[in-house]
Scaffold this active site. Structure first.
Site, PDB file in Angstrom:
ATOM      1  N   THR A 185      42.543  14.708  65.559  1.00 24.95           N
ATOM      2  CA  THR A 185      42.336  15.966  66.288  1.00 24.95           C
ATOM      3  C   THR A 185      43.082  17.048  65.515  1.00 24.95           C
ATOM      4  OG1 THR A 185      44.296  15.739  67.648  1.00 24.95           O
ATOM      5  CG2 THR A 185      42.278  14.779  68.508  1.00 24.95           C
ATOM      6  N   GLU A 331      38.993  12.412  71.495  1.00 22.20           N
ATOM      7  CA  GLU A 331      39.444  11.176  72.148  1.00 22.20           C
ATOM      8  C   GLU A 331      38.327  10.532  72.969  1.00 22.20           C
ATOM      9  OE1 GLU A 331      40.927  14.020  71.977  1.00 22.20           O
ATOM     10  OE2 GLU A 331      43.105  13.864  71.863  1.00 22.20           O
ATOM     11  N   LYS A 440      49.575  31.252  84.893  1.00 19.00           N
ATOM     12  CA  LYS A 440      50.186  30.971  86.196  1.00 19.00           C
ATOM     13  C   LYS A 440      50.808  32.246  86.728  1.00 19.00           C
ATOM     14  CE  LYS A 440      50.927  26.223  84.928  1.00 19.00           C
ATOM     15  NZ  LYS A 440      51.287  26.052  83.528  1.00 19.00           N
ATOM     16  N   TRP A 445      47.013  29.586  89.812  1.00 14.90           N
ATOM     17  CA  TRP A 445      46.372  29.506  88.495  1.00 14.90           C
ATOM     18  C   TRP A 445      45.197  30.465  88.375  1.00 14.90           C
ATOM     19  CZ3 TRP A 445      45.906  23.573  87.088  1.00 14.90           C
ATOM     20  CH2 TRP A 445      47.204  23.055  86.943  1.00 14.90           C
TER      21      TRP A 445
HETATM   22  P1  ADP Z   1      40.209  20.092  68.764  1.00 16.46           P
HETATM   23  O1  ADP Z   1      39.899  21.324  69.556  1.00 16.46           O
HETATM   24  O2  ADP Z   1      41.638  19.689  68.794  1.00 16.46           O
HETATM   25  O3  ADP Z   1      39.525  20.025  67.465  1.00 16.46           O
HETATM   26  P2  ADP Z   1      38.287  18.589  70.160  1.00 16.46           P
HETATM   27  O4  ADP Z   1      37.175  19.026  69.326  1.00 16.46           O
HETATM   28  O5  ADP Z   1      38.434  17.193  70.538  1.00 16.46           O
HETATM   29  O6  ADP Z   1      39.595  18.893  69.506  1.00 16.46           O
HETATM   30  O7  ADP Z   1      38.363  19.569  71.380  1.00 16.46           O
HETATM   31  C1  ADP Z   1      38.340  19.136  72.676  1.00 16.46           C
HETATM   32  C2  ADP Z   1      38.615  20.268  73.615  1.00 16.46           C
HETATM   33  O8  ADP Z   1      37.679  21.321  73.430  1.00 16.46           O
HETATM   34  C3  ADP Z   1      38.436  19.871  75.051  1.00 16.46           C
HETATM   35  O9  ADP Z   1      39.555  19.179  75.543  1.00 16.46           O
HETATM   36  C4  ADP Z   1      38.221  21.225  75.715  1.00 16.46           C
HETATM   37  O10 ADP Z   1      39.430  21.896  75.927  1.00 16.46           O
HETATM   38  C5  ADP Z   1      37.449  21.970  74.676  1.00 16.46           C
HETATM   39  N1  ADP Z   1      36.020  21.917  75.005  1.00 16.46           N
HETATM   40  C6  ADP Z   1      35.101  21.048  74.560  1.00 16.46           C
HETATM   41  N2  ADP Z   1      33.884  21.352  75.054  1.00 16.46           N
HETATM   42  C7  ADP Z   1      34.039  22.436  75.848  1.00 16.46           C
HETATM   43  C8  ADP Z   1      33.168  23.235  76.643  1.00 16.46           C
HETATM   44  N3  ADP Z   1      31.870  23.000  76.717  1.00 16.46           N
HETATM   45  N4  ADP Z   1      33.706  24.259  77.326  1.00 16.46           N
HETATM   46  C9  ADP Z   1      35.022  24.546  77.266  1.00 16.46           C
HETATM   47  N5  ADP Z   1      35.903  23.847  76.519  1.00 16.46           N
HETATM   48  C10 ADP Z   1      35.419  22.797  75.825  1.00 16.46           C
END
Ligand code: ADP
Length: 544
Positions: A185, A331, A440, A445
């Protein structure tokens, strides 16, 4: 008593064997640095993947050894996916947009033995090569004719590497829980964390994501994978595509070039494409400017960050393209939910139905999902209660690779996603924030994502971010940061009054800042961390 069914292991080679035998004539089309339009069949792709497996076995790779890629989406990268994993090794995809130090950390942490890289990344790796402790060999993804001069030790072109190898290879059978691929990640805080997928998780994820209420993929589809193969395995499309026998189209280094993407869509008959929202924003801007149409494109899967409803409306109403809003994460392999319509949702009045598309949708079979409060008690599905989103399932990580210190995995077998969400009575989940981005205010929230979505629905706003800034009375208050559309002007007051009647009064941001651009992370997402740093000393009007 046990069932009496065959215990055949779920291996990635099962997908390859199926595609080879039943979809062998389906095409894979790519743009690469050395070929503007490469075209061949699944049969040819898997024959070459087998050559690569033979090379790796002869080179002495052992089960579970990590082999890294630093590459765009194309046919050679596809061959590496299969040539590496099917032979029992681990395909470790690396995001080339990461900072140099992160790449060095990841390669060393994974103990990658070989590194396959696109010619474009040779200078980047030459710079850090001495710090890459375990890499024995560098394979440049091109042929000898296009091989760049390089100081990388033991470098060879991919085509030369596999040229004289036999395509005869019986991929071995082993435990389906064997590691197949590795993805880190991006790690906006701390070191990147590795997620080690297994053959079983990959096959099940492909099955689950192909379902009609998920990606709805079939033999009749032509799939354009714009989402990078280094970003959660291009959301699984290099596996799901061959599983269903879809034609695959890879944009190579042109993934950020709307003109090249439109050309592929039109000329290859693409009807399904997957990418993060910024790609669709760029595409719409290009279509508007050029007056072109997006060929036969019907459905686009968009996730990674929230998709603005205004963008979905534009794609649907003007171009007949339906956006399938999805949620996922590294994940989770990554697909967790897709915003498809249930009978109850279909029965809603059009306005409510349209509004539903802002949500990240319904849980895909294979993933279990819940929202919990601070005591880990499950919250109701009333569309109002915000809670930490937790998941579990056969394609959810159970720990990070070589890291025991994570608190994200709880004692009851659930993974805390770090997202905050609501779930409504129809089962539609909506991400309201990342835990670390939520605002917050006086203990309550406020969803930064909802405020951003509303801001970008204003006709003069190109991009928007909402972050929290310190407030003497309320601890935190929202600050709206806006990139206006070119040649458009809009005032602070206009934007703030735009929120009136759309959100609770106390949610309305306290101030607006206009900027030229917003900082992005290596995966092209808004970097709230950077914004918070940038505005850490910002003082709101009331608190001055
Ligand atoms: P990184 O951002 O660390 O590269 P990921 O690609 O695994 O890792 O990102 C996952 C995160 O992206 C999710 O936990 C969420 O916060 C955000 N995310 C993924 N899809 C969406 C979506 N459709 N709308 C809003 N947030 C999203």
């Amino acid at each position: 008593m046990l069932g009496q069914m065959m215990n055949r292991p779920l291996l990635i080679s099962m997908i390859a064997r199926h595609a080879l035998k039943w979809h062998g004539r389906r095409e894979i089309v790519s743009i690469t640095a050395d070929q503007p339009r490469h075209r061949y069949t699944y049969a040819e792709a898997f024959a070459r993947a087998k050559k690569l497996s033979n090379v790796l076995v002869k080179a002495g790779m052992g089960r579970g050894d990590r082999i890294a890629t630093l590459a765009w989406n194309d046919f050679r990268h596809f061959e590496i996916y299969y040539g590496v994993s099917c032979a029992g090794f681990v395909c470790h995809t690396i995001n080339p947009r990461l900072f140099e130090d992160q790449i060095v950390y990841i390669v060393n942490h994974a103990e990658d033995r070989w590194l396959f890289l696109d010619p474009a990344f040779v200078p980047l790796i030459e710079k850090v090569q001495e710090r890459l402790k375990k890499v024995e060999r560098y394979v440049v993804l091109t042929d000898d004719a296009h091989m760049p001069a390089t100081t990388l030790p033991n470098a060879v072109s991919y085509e030369a590497l596999i040229a004289n190898e036999s395509a005869q290879c019986e991929w071995p059978e082993f435990d389906e829980n064997t590691a197949s691929s590795l993805c880190y990640t991006s790690g906006t805080t701390g070191d990147p964390k590795g997620v080690m997928y297994s053959h079983r998780s990959t096959v099940l994820h492909s099955l689950g994501s192909a379902l009609p209420d998920a990606e709805d993929l079939s033999n009749n589809d032509t799939v354009l994978a714009v989402v990078p193969m280094f970003h959660v395995n291009a959301w699984g499309l290099p596996y799901t595509g061959p599983m269903v026998g879809a034609k695959l189209v890879f944009p190579g280094p042109k993934m950020g070039d709307p003109e090249a993407l439109c050309d592929l869509i039109e000329n290859e008959g693409v009807n399904f494409a997957a990418a993060v929202p910024t790609v669709w924003q760029g595409m719409v801007a290009y279509l508007e400017k050029s007056g072109k149409r997006p060929g036969k494109l019907q459905r686009v899967l968009s996730g990674g960050s929230a998709v603005p409803v205004a963008l979905m409306d534009q794609l649907r109403d003007k171009y007949g393209v339906e956006v399938m809003h999805a949620w996922g994460m590294t994940e989770n392999s990554p697909i967790g939910s897709v915003c498809s319509f249930s009978p109850e949702a279909n029965a809603l009045p059009r306005e409510q139905r349209d509004a539903l598309r802002a949500k990240q949708g319904r849980c895909v079979f294979g993933v279990e999902m819940k929202i919990v409060d601070d005591n880990d008690d499950e919250l109701p599905h009333d569309g109002k209660a915000f809670g930490a989103l937790k998941i579990r399932g056969p394609w959810v990580a159970s720990s990070y690779y070589k890291r025991e210190d994570s608190t994200a995995f709880d004692a009851n077998g659930w993974f805390g996603t770090g997202d905050v969400a609501t779930i409504d009575p129809l089962g539609y989940m909506q991400i309201t924030d990342r835990t670390k981005d939520v605002i917050k205010s006086g203990g309550e929230w406020i969803s930064s994502i909802e405020l951003e979505n509303l801001a970008v629905s204003h006709p003069a706003v190109a991009q928007a971010a909402v972050i929290s800034v310190a407030h003497p009375k309320w601890q935190e208050r929202p600050l709206l940061i806006v990139v206006p559309k070119p040649n458009q002007s809009v005032t602070r007051e206009e934007l703030l009054s735009f929120y009136v009647g759309k959100v609770a009064k106390w949610w309305i941001p306290d101030d607006v800042v206009f900027v030229d651009k917003l900082p992005l992370t290596a995966t092209g997402k808004l970097s709230k961390l950077q914004l918070r740093q940038q505005f850490k000393d910002y003082r709101l009007p009331e608190s001055q």
